[in-house]
Design a protein around this motif. Structure first.
Motif, PDB file in Angstrom:
ATOM      1  N   ARG A 148       0.824  -1.220   0.000  1.00 29.56           N
ATOM      2  CA  ARG A 148       0.000   0.000   0.000  1.00 29.56           C
ATOM      3  C   ARG A 148       0.855   1.266   0.000  1.00 29.56           C
ATOM      4  NH1 ARG A 148      -5.201   0.055   0.289  1.00 29.56           N
ATOM      5  NH2 ARG A 148      -6.248   2.069   0.540  1.00 29.56           N
ATOM      6  N   ILE A 149       1.994   1.223   0.712  1.00 28.77           N
ATOM      7  CA  ILE A 149       2.836   2.430   0.807  1.00 28.77           C
ATOM      8  C   ILE A 149       4.032   2.377  -0.133  1.00 28.77           C
ATOM      9  CG2 ILE A 149       2.088   2.847   3.188  1.00 28.77           C
ATOM     10  CD1 ILE A 149       4.848   1.844   4.125  1.00 28.77           C
ATOM     11  N   GLY A 150       4.083   1.342  -0.974  1.00 30.22           N
ATOM     12  CA  GLY A 150       5.177   1.246  -1.947  1.00 30.22           C
ATOM     13  C   GLY A 150       6.478   0.711  -1.371  1.00 30.22           C
ATOM     14  N   ALA A 151       6.414   0.143  -0.144  1.00 26.40           N
ATOM     15  CA  ALA A 151       7.600  -0.521   0.403  1.00 26.40           C
ATOM     16  C   ALA A 151       7.683  -1.923  -0.203  1.00 26.40           C
ATOM     17  CB  ALA A 151       7.512  -0.606   1.925  1.00 26.40           C
ATOM     18  N   THR A 152       8.888  -2.445  -0.336  1.00 26.82           N
ATOM     19  CA  THR A 152       9.103  -3.776  -0.917  1.00 26.82           C
ATOM     20  C   THR A 152       9.236  -4.778   0.220  1.00 26.82           C
ATOM     21  OG1 THR A 152      10.225  -2.821  -2.836  1.00 26.82           O
ATOM     22  CG2 THR A 152      10.675  -5.145  -2.356  1.00 26.82           C
ATOM     23  N   HIS A 153       8.328  -5.767   0.265  1.00 25.08           N
ATOM     24  CA  HIS A 153       8.422  -6.726   1.372  1.00 25.08           C
ATOM     25  C   HIS A 153       9.261  -7.929   0.989  1.00 25.08           C
ATOM     26  CE1 HIS A 153       5.492  -9.561  -0.335  1.00 25.08           C
ATOM     27  NE2 HIS A 153       4.590  -8.599  -0.449  1.00 25.08           N
TER      28      HIS A 153
END
Length: 648
Positions: A148-153
C-alpha cells in the motif's frame, strides 16, 4: 486420461479445449495485444499503460512500464467499492481450531492502520521490510500494508534460522522486521522474536532500526527499548484509511529469497503490474475461481505459493480463502479433511509431500482416512511444489476428490511468479503425473544444451521462449548472477527453468523429470530422479514415500541412492536387506536394471522443512557418507538424519 465432465466444462472460465486453443492462438498471433487485453480486464490502473513489453535491455524485460497502480488497492479497496465489503475475505483457522472470519472491509481497515503505523516509523516507498511470521491474518495484512505504501516486502519463512534471517536482512538492506512473539504449530509454541533478536545481535544488521511484534502467544520474550514495539501499540490511534501510493508497474513489489546452489541465497525480485496480472489470471483460470468458492491453499506465506495464491491472487478476484496456521497431522492426520468439511472448501491446493504422508497415515489408521469426512463440497484439487507421482495422484483423485474432482498439477517456480504449465479444470484431459500443457500465453519448450528444440518423446531442458508478465526481474543486487542463472548465453535468449522435462509423443503433454542437477548419469545413461522415485512409490504395497539422489561412484560415475519410507515399521538387519532386494527388483521391472538403486536407506520419514519440502541437499551429504555440516534449523525432524545412516 481423465476428461472434464460436461457440467465442469459448461460453467468454466475456460470451457473446453477449443476455448484453450483459441486463447493460445490469440497469444500466438498478437502476443502483446493478448497480455494488454488481460491486463486491462483484470487489473485496475491509476494511469493506464501505453507500452506493453519493452525488450530493449533483454533479459531485463519491462511490462506495462508507463502504467501506475497499487496492489493493495486492487486486492482490497476495489472489492469494497464493488459492494463486497461485507464478504468474507479470510477464514482464519488457528492451530487449536479456533476460527476467525475477516471481511474485505475489516481487512482493508487493518491494512490501512498498519500502513499508517509503518509510515509513522519512517518506512517509505522503496524501503525493504522483512516479514518473519507464521500463517496469520496479520502476516497477510503486513504484506498488503507494505504494498500500500510502496515498500518492498521480503517474507522469510518462520522456520528459518537466525543466520538465514540475518543473511536476508543484510542482503535486502531491510529497515524493519515485522514478527511475532512466538508461533503455534502442532500444539507447540515455537520462537520467532528470540530468533530475530539473535539475527540482529551485535549490530550485524545496521539498516534495521525497528522490530514490530505481534502478540500471538503472550510467551516470555526479551525486549529492546527504542527498537521493539508491540503491533497493538503501533496500531493504536492510527487511522483506518490510508491513500495508496501509486507506483509504476515495474516497481519492486517483493523480494523472495531462494536457496542457491552456491549456498548464498538469491533475492528473486518481482514487479508490481505484471506479477499482479498473472496472480489474478492464473487464480481465475487454473482454479476456475467463482464468487461463491471457498479456496484453500495450504502453503505458507513464506513461500511464493503463499504470496501468489494466498496474499494476492484470490484477493485480487474478491475470493474467500482459508488461512491455516496449523500442520496437516495435528491433532491428528485427519486435520485437512475435517477442515474441508467444516468450511465447505470447494478448491483445495496442497503439496505432493503432504498427500503422500497423509496416504501413509490413512492406510495405517482408518480413523484418519478421508472417507471419514464429508468432502462433497470439493470441486477442484490442486498440486504444487514438485511433480506428483501417479500413485499419489490416483489416491488423491479417488479418496479426496471422490473420483469427480479434476486435479490441476501445476508447474511453476518462485522465479515465474505463477503457473506456467498446468491443466485447466474445465478444458484439459488429465494424465496422472503430467502437468499437461502450457498456460495460455506461456511459450514453454524442451531443448538441448544449445537451445535447439528436441522432438516429442525425447527428454531435454525446459525453457520459456518469450518473456511473460510475472517473470523474475532480477536477482536483487546481482544482475550478473541473474543473467548467468536464468539466461545463459548458449540458450538463444530463452529463460532456463533449471528443470528437465519430456513431452509425450502423442499428446504433447509435459512431464517434469526433475531438476537438471537431479538428472543422474549412471554408466552413460541419463535418468531423472523423479522417474526412479515414481517407480518406488508405485510399489504401493510397501512404499509410502521415496527420495532419490546420486552419489559419486568409481565404477559407474554416479550411483543411485534411494531413501525410502515404508507403510510399516522401519526394518533393520536381514529384514531390511530382503525388502531392499524386493525394491531393487521392482525398479528393475518398472524402468530397467540400470535404474536399480545401489543403496537403499530406510527412515520413519524423510528430512523435510516445516512446509513439507524434502531437503535433498542433506540427503546428498548422507548418501556420500559426509558429516552434515549444513544448517538444519529449518528441519521439522532433525533426528531422521541418524536413521538414514545405514545403507542396504
Amino acid at each position: 486420461m481423465y476428461y472434464p465432465t460436461e457440467a465442469a466444462m459448461k460453467s468454466a472460465h475456460v470451457a473446453g479445449m477449443a476455448a484453450y486453443e483459441k486463447l493460445c492462438a490469440e497469444a500466438e498471433s498478437d502476443y502483446e495485444g493478448y497480455w494488454a487485453r488481460l491486463a486491462r480486464e483484470l487489473v485496475s490502473w491509476k494511469t493506464p499503460f501505453t507500452k506493453v513489453l519493452n525488450e530493449e535491455n533483454a533479459p531485463f524485460f519491462k511490462w506495462f512500464e508507463d502504467g501506475t497502480l497499487n496492489v493493495s488497492y486492487n486486492c482490497l479497496d476495489r472489492n469494497v467499492e464493488a459492494g463486497l465489503g461485507d464478504k468474507t475475505a479470510i477464514i482464519f483457522e488457528a492451530d487449536d481450531g479456533q476460527v476467525t472470519r475477516v471481511s474485505y472491509s475489516e481487512l482493508l481497515s487493518r491494512t490501512c492502520q498498519l500502513a499508517n503505523a509503518l509510515k509513522a516509523r519512517g518506512v517509505k516507498k522503496g524501503d525493504r521490510v522483512v516479514i518473519y511470521m507464521s500463517m496469520s491474518v496479520e502476516g497477510v495484512a503486513a504484506m498488503q500494508a507494505c504494498a500500500r505504501i510502496g515498500a518492498t516486502h521480503s517474507v522469510v519463512f518462520g522456520g528459518f534460522s537466525a543466520q538465514s534471517l540475518r543473511d536476508r536482512v543484510q542482503d535486502a538492506g531491510a529497515v524493519m522486521i515485522i514478527t511475532a512473539d512466538e508461533q503455534l504449530r502442532g500444539g507447540k509454541q515455537l520462537p520467532l522474536k528470540a530468533i530475530v533478536d539473535e539475527a540482529l545481535e551485535g549490530g550485524s544488521c545496521p539498516t534495521c532500526k525497528d522490530v514490530i511484534v505481534y502478540k500471538r502467544t503472550g510467551g516470555n520474550i526479551a525486549w529492546v527499548e527504542g527498537r521493539d514495539v508491540w503491533l497493538h501499540d503501533a496500531l493504536a490511534g492510527q487511522a483506518t484509511t490510508c491513500e495508496p501510493e501509486w507506483v509504476g508497474a515495474e516497481h519492486p513489489l517483493f523480494l523472495l529469497y531462494t536457496s542457491g546452489s552456491t549456498g548464498k541465497p538469491k533475492g528473486v525480485q518481482h514487479s508490481t503490474g505484471g506479477y499482479l496480472l498473472h496472480a489474478a489470471l492464473t487464480t481465475k483460470w487454473t482454479f476456475d475461481l467463482k464468487p461463491d468458492d471457498v479456496f484453500w491453499c495450504t502453503a505458507d506465506i513464506g513461500w511464493v505459493t503463499g504470496h501468489t495464491y494466498i496474499s494476492y491472487g484470490p484477493l485480487a478476484l474478491g475470493g474467500t480463502e482459508i488461512v491455516f496456521e496449523g500442520v496437516p497431522t495435528y491433532p491428528d492426520a485427519a486435520r485437512f479433511w475435517k477442515t474441508i468439511e467444516k468450511h465447505k472448501v470447494t478448491i483445495f491446493y496442497t503439496a505432493p509431500t503432504a498427500i503422500r504422508s497423509l496416504i501413509k497415515a490413512a492406510e495405517s489408521n482408518e480413523a484418519v482416512h478421508p472417507k471419514q469426512s464429508d468432502l462433497s463440497s470439493l470441486r477442484i484439487l490442486g498440486s504444487v511444489g514438485e511433480p506428483i507421482n501417479p500413485a499419489a495422484w490416483e489416491w488423491y483423485h479417488q479418496h479426496v476428490g471422490g473420483g469427480r474432482c479434476p486435479i490441476v498439477d501445476t508447474f511453476w517456480q518462485t522465479e515465474t511468479g505463477g503457473h506456467m504449465i498446468t491443466p485447466l479444470p474445465g478444458a484439459t484431459p488429465l494424465v496422472p503425473g503430467s502437468c499437461t500443457l502450457p498456460f495460455p500465453g506461456i511459450t514453454a519448450a524442451i531443448v538441448d544444451e544449445l537451445g535447439n528444440d528436441v522432438p516429442n518423446g525425447q527428454g531435454g531442458i525446459l525453457v520459456v521462449k518469450k518473456p511473460w508478465p510475472s517473470m523474475i526481474r532480477t536477482i536483487y543486487g546481482d544482475p550478473e548472477r541473474f543473467k548467468k542463472s536464468y539466461y545463459p548465453s548458449e540458450l538463444k535468449g530463452y529463460y532456463l527453468a533449471g528443470d528437465g522435462a519430456i513431452r509425450d509423443a502423442d499428446t504433447g503433454y509435459f512431464t517434469i523429470t526433475g531438476r537438471i542437477d537431479d538428472v543422474l548419469n549412471v554408466s552413460g545413461h541419463r535418468m531423472g530422479t523423479m522417474e526412479i522415485e515414481s517407480a518406488l512409490v508405485s510399489c504401493t504395497e510397501l512404499v509410502a514415500e521415496a527420495a532419490v539422489v546420486g552419489r559419486p561412484d568409481d565404477t559407474t560415475g554416479e550411483a543411485i541412492c534411494a531413501f525410502v519410507v515404508l507403510k510399516r515399521p522401519r526394518p533393520s538387519g536381514d529384514e531390511a536387506k530382503a525388502i531392499a532386494k524386493t525394491l531393487r527388483d521392482w525398479v528393475a521391472k518398472e524402468i530397467g536394471p540400470i535404474a536399480k538403486p545401489k543403496d537403499i536407506r530406510f527412515g520413519d520419514n524423510l528430512p523435510k522443512t516445516r512446509s513439507g519440502k524434502i531437503m535433498r541437499r542433506l540427503l546428498r551429504s548422507v548418501a556420500k557418507g559426509e558429516a552434515v555440516t549444513q544448517d538444519t534449523s529449518t528441519l521439522e525432524n532433525p533426528a531422521i538424519l541418524e536413521q538414514l545412516g545405514q545403507a542396504y
